[in-house]
Design an enzyme around this catalytic site. Structure first.
Site, PDB file in Angstrom:
ATOM      1  N   HIS A  18       0.806  -1.232   0.000  1.00 43.32           N
ATOM      2  CA  HIS A  18       0.000   0.000   0.000  1.00 43.32           C
ATOM      3  C   HIS A  18       0.836   1.277   0.000  1.00 43.32           C
ATOM      4  O   HIS A  18       0.287   2.367  -0.130  1.00 43.32           O
ATOM      5  CB  HIS A  18      -0.956   0.021   1.201  1.00 43.32           C
TER       6      HIS A  18
HETATM    7  C1  UD1 Z   1      -2.135   5.532   5.923  1.00 43.90           C
HETATM    8  C2  UD1 Z   1      -0.819   6.029   6.527  1.00 43.90           C
HETATM    9  C3  UD1 Z   1       0.229   4.939   6.399  1.00 43.90           C
HETATM   10  C4  UD1 Z   1      -0.250   3.626   6.966  1.00 43.90           C
HETATM   11  C5  UD1 Z   1      -1.540   3.254   6.264  1.00 43.90           C
HETATM   12  C6  UD1 Z   1      -2.101   1.941   6.748  1.00 43.90           C
HETATM   13  C7  UD1 Z   1      -0.402   8.457   6.334  1.00 43.90           C
HETATM   14  C8  UD1 Z   1       0.417   9.472   5.635  1.00 43.90           C
HETATM   15  N1  UD1 Z   1      -0.318   7.197   5.839  1.00 43.90           N
HETATM   16  O1  UD1 Z   1      -1.923   5.379   4.530  1.00 43.90           O
HETATM   17  O2  UD1 Z   1       1.387   5.342   7.108  1.00 43.90           O
HETATM   18  O3  UD1 Z   1       0.721   2.627   6.755  1.00 43.90           O
HETATM   19  O4  UD1 Z   1      -2.483   4.310   6.525  1.00 43.90           O
HETATM   20  O5  UD1 Z   1      -3.263   1.632   6.097  1.00 43.90           O
HETATM   21  O6  UD1 Z   1      -1.084   8.769   7.270  1.00 43.90           O
HETATM   22  N2  UD1 Z   1      -9.472   4.692   2.141  1.00 43.90           N
HETATM   23  C9  UD1 Z   1     -10.663   4.021   2.157  1.00 43.90           C
HETATM   24  N3  UD1 Z   1     -11.170   3.651   3.363  1.00 43.90           N
HETATM   25  C10 UD1 Z   1     -10.536   3.899   4.524  1.00 43.90           C
HETATM   26  C11 UD1 Z   1      -9.326   4.598   4.489  1.00 43.90           C
HETATM   27  C12 UD1 Z   1      -8.791   4.979   3.302  1.00 43.90           C
HETATM   28  O7  UD1 Z   1     -11.273   3.762   1.136  1.00 43.90           O
HETATM   29  O8  UD1 Z   1     -11.056   3.519   5.598  1.00 43.90           O
HETATM   30  C13 UD1 Z   1      -8.886   5.100   0.851  1.00 43.90           C
HETATM   31  C14 UD1 Z   1      -9.160   6.523   0.540  1.00 43.90           C
HETATM   32  O9  UD1 Z   1      -9.648   6.608  -0.742  1.00 43.90           O
HETATM   33  C15 UD1 Z   1      -7.823   7.218   0.621  1.00 43.90           C
HETATM   34  C16 UD1 Z   1      -6.828   6.091   0.462  1.00 43.90           C
HETATM   35  O10 UD1 Z   1      -7.489   4.901   0.890  1.00 43.90           O
HETATM   36  O11 UD1 Z   1      -7.649   8.195  -0.340  1.00 43.90           O
HETATM   37  C17 UD1 Z   1      -5.596   6.294   1.301  1.00 43.90           C
HETATM   38  O12 UD1 Z   1      -5.939   6.563   2.665  1.00 43.90           O
HETATM   39  P1  UD1 Z   1      -5.010   7.526   3.550  1.00 43.90           P
HETATM   40  O13 UD1 Z   1      -5.503   7.562   4.953  1.00 43.90           O
HETATM   41  O14 UD1 Z   1      -4.852   8.800   2.867  1.00 43.90           O
HETATM   42  O15 UD1 Z   1      -3.595   6.835   3.501  1.00 43.90           O
HETATM   43  P2  UD1 Z   1      -3.158   5.292   3.521  1.00 43.90           P
HETATM   44  O16 UD1 Z   1      -2.584   4.939   2.205  1.00 43.90           O
HETATM   45  O17 UD1 Z   1      -4.226   4.410   4.065  1.00 43.90           O
END
Ligand code: UD1
Length: 363
Positions: free
Chosen positions: A205
Site C-alpha cells: 500500500h
Molecule cells: C495511511 C498512513 C500509512 C499507513 C496506512 C495503513 C499516512 C500518511 N499514511 O496510509 O502510514 O501505513 O495508513 O493503512 O497517514 N481509504 C478508504 N477507506 C478507509 C481509508 C482509506 O477507502 O477507511 C482510501 C481513501 O480513498 C484514501 C486512500 O485509501 O484516499 C488512502 O488513505 P489515507 O488515509 O490517505 O492513507 P493510507 O494509504 O491508508
C-alpha cells in the site's frame, strides 16, 4: 490525570489498544480516546475496535480521506476544540500517520505536553510521508517512547535530551501476544482452503509502490513468478484497490491463477494468515515487526526500513522492488535459508505498562 489519546488509521489501532487497557487499569490515569476518522471503512477501523476490545472513542472527528494538506488541516481544525474542552495533562500520539503529526502540532501550540509512542524510527527517506511525520512529531514531543535501540540513538543524534527518551519495547507486540490464542481459532485458512506453510501473504500500500505504475509493474513481474510456485494471498488495501481497479495492471492480476485477492482482513484473521504462512511479502512497517515475533520470514518490498532491528535479528530481508532481487530472496526462503530470528529486547508484551508507569512518574 487525563491523557488524551489519539488513533486515526489502521496501524494506530493495535498500538492504542494495550495503552487504553494499561491506562484504564492504573489509578490516577484517565484516558480520553479520540478517533480522527482518517480510516473509516468497517474493515479498516471498527472491526479492529471490536476485535481488540478498544473502548468506543470518546470523540470521533470523522475527517476521512483527502490530500495530505487537506487531511492534516481538517484533523487539526477538528482536534483543537477537543483539547481546549478536555484540558488534558498530555496528548499521546502513536506511530507516523497524518493523524499523529496533526494532533501533535495542535497539542504543543496549546501548551499541552506531547507524548509520542514509537518515536525515533527513521528510514532516512524523506520522500516517505511517514518519515516527515516521524521527524516532525519527534521534534516537538516532550516524552518519547522507543521500540528499539536505533530509535533512541536517532533521537539523541537529532539533539533530543536523553532524559526525554525511553526504550520501553513495542506496544504493537503487546497486542500480538495478547491475541495470539484468539487468532489461532480463526477459520480463515479453512475459509480460503489454505494449508499451513503452503502459501505466501502479500500486502502492498506504500505510495512509492502502488502510486507509481513503473514500480507496480516490476512488482507484478516478481509476483507472476512467485504465484506459479506458491499460492499468494493478497488482502488488498483501499489505496491499492483504487490503483488496480483501472488499467492493464488489474488485468494482469486477474490472469494470475495462484493469486488470491481478498478484501482487507480483520486483525485476528490477518494474524492467523501471517502465523501460518511460508513467507510474507510486504511494504508495511508493522508487519516487519509482527513476523519477527511470529518467526515467519519476511521480504520487505522497499529500499529501506525504519525498523532495522527486524533485519538485524534475522527474520526480515529488505529486498526492494527489483524482481531479480525479490525472486532470489524468495528462493532462499524456499530453500530454508532463513535463520530463526531472536526476540528484540523488551518485545515481551509489557510495553504499555512501562509507558503508564513512566507517565505517572513524569507528568
Ligand atoms: C495511511 C498512513 C500509512 C499507513 C496506512 C495503513 C499516512 C500518511 N499514511 O496510509 O502510514 O501505513 O495508513 O493503512 O497517514 N481509504 C478508504 N477507506 C478507509 C481509508 C482509506 O477507502 O477507511 C482510501 C481513501 O480513498 C484514501 C486512500 O485509501 O484516499 C488512502 O488513505 P489515507 O488515509 O490517505 O492513507 P493510507 O494509504 O491508508
Amino acid at each position: 490525570m487525563k491523557i488524551l489519546c489519539v488513533a486515526g488509521a489502521r496501524p494506530n489501532f493495535m498500538k492504542i489498544a494495550p495503552l487504553m487497557e494499561a491506562f484504564r487499569a492504573r489509578k490516577g490515569l484517565e484516558a480520553f480516546l479520540v478517533h480522527t476518522g482518517q480510516h473509516y471503512d468497517r474493515q479498516m477501523s471498527e472491526l479492529f475496535f471490536d476485535q481488540l476490545g478498544i473502548p468506543a472513542p470518546d470523540a470521533n472527528l470523522g475527517v476521512g480521506s483527502g490530500s495530505h494538506a487537506v487531511q492534516t488541516a481538517e484533523i487539526m481544525w477538528a482536534f483543537e476544540p477537543i483539547v481546549l474542552e478536555q484540558r488534558p495533562r498530555a496528548v499521546l500520539v502513536v506511530g507516523d500517520v497524518n493523524s499523529t503529526i496533526a494532533c501533535g502540532l495542535v497539542a504543543v501550540k496549546l501548551g499541552v505536553k506531547l507524548v509520542h509512542v514509537e518515536a525515533g524510527l527513521r528510514s532516512f527517506d524523506r520522500t516517505m510521508p511517514e518519515e516527515i511525520n516521524r521527524l516532525l512529531t519527534d521534534a516537538i514531543s516532550d516524552l518519547l517512547f522507543c521500540t528499539e535501540q536505533s530509535g533512541a540513538d536517532n533521537l539523541k543524534r537529532e539533539g533530543v535530551p536523553p532524559e526525554r527518551i525511553f526504550l520501553v519495547g513495542n506496544v504493537m507486540i503487546d497486542t500480538l501476544l495478547r491475541n495470539r490464542e484468539k487468532a489461532a481459532a480463526s477459520t480463515i485458512l479453512a475459509d480460503l482452503k489454505l494449508a499451513e506453510r503452503q502459501y505466501a501473504v502479500l500486502t502492498l500500500h506504500r505510495p512509492s509502490n502502488v502510486d507509481d505504475p513503473a514500480v507496480l509493474a516490476r512488482l507484478l513481474d516478481a509476483l507472476e513468478q512467485i504465484q506459479r510456485r506458491l499460492t499468494v494471498v493478497f488482502p488488498v488495501h483501499p489505496r491499492t484497490q483504487k490503483n488496480f481497479a483501472t488499467g492493464p495492471l488489474g488485468k494482469r492480476l486477474e490472469a494470475m491463477g495462484g493469486l488470491r485477492m481478498i478484501p482487507p482482513a480483520g486483525y485476528l484473521d490477518f494474524l492467523k494468515l501471517m502465523s501460518s504462512a511460508a513467507v510474507v511479502l510486504t511494504d508495511s512497517g508493522g508487519i516487519q515487526e509482527e513476523t519477527t515475533i511470529l518467526k515467519v520470514p519476511c521480504l520487505t518490498l522497499r529500499d529501506n526500513t525504519e525498523r532495522p532491528i527486524t533485519a538485524k535479528v534475522g527474520s526480515n530481508r529488505v529486498v526492494g522492488t527489483d524482481p531479480v532481487k525479490v525472486l532470489s530472496a524468495f528462493d532462499e526462503v524456499m530453500a530454508g535459508k532463513f535463520p530463526p530470528p531472536q526476540v528484540p529486547p523488551l518485545w515481551d508484551g509489557h510495553a504499555a505498562q512501562r509507558i503508564a508507569d513512566i507517565l505517572v512518574e513524569k507528568l
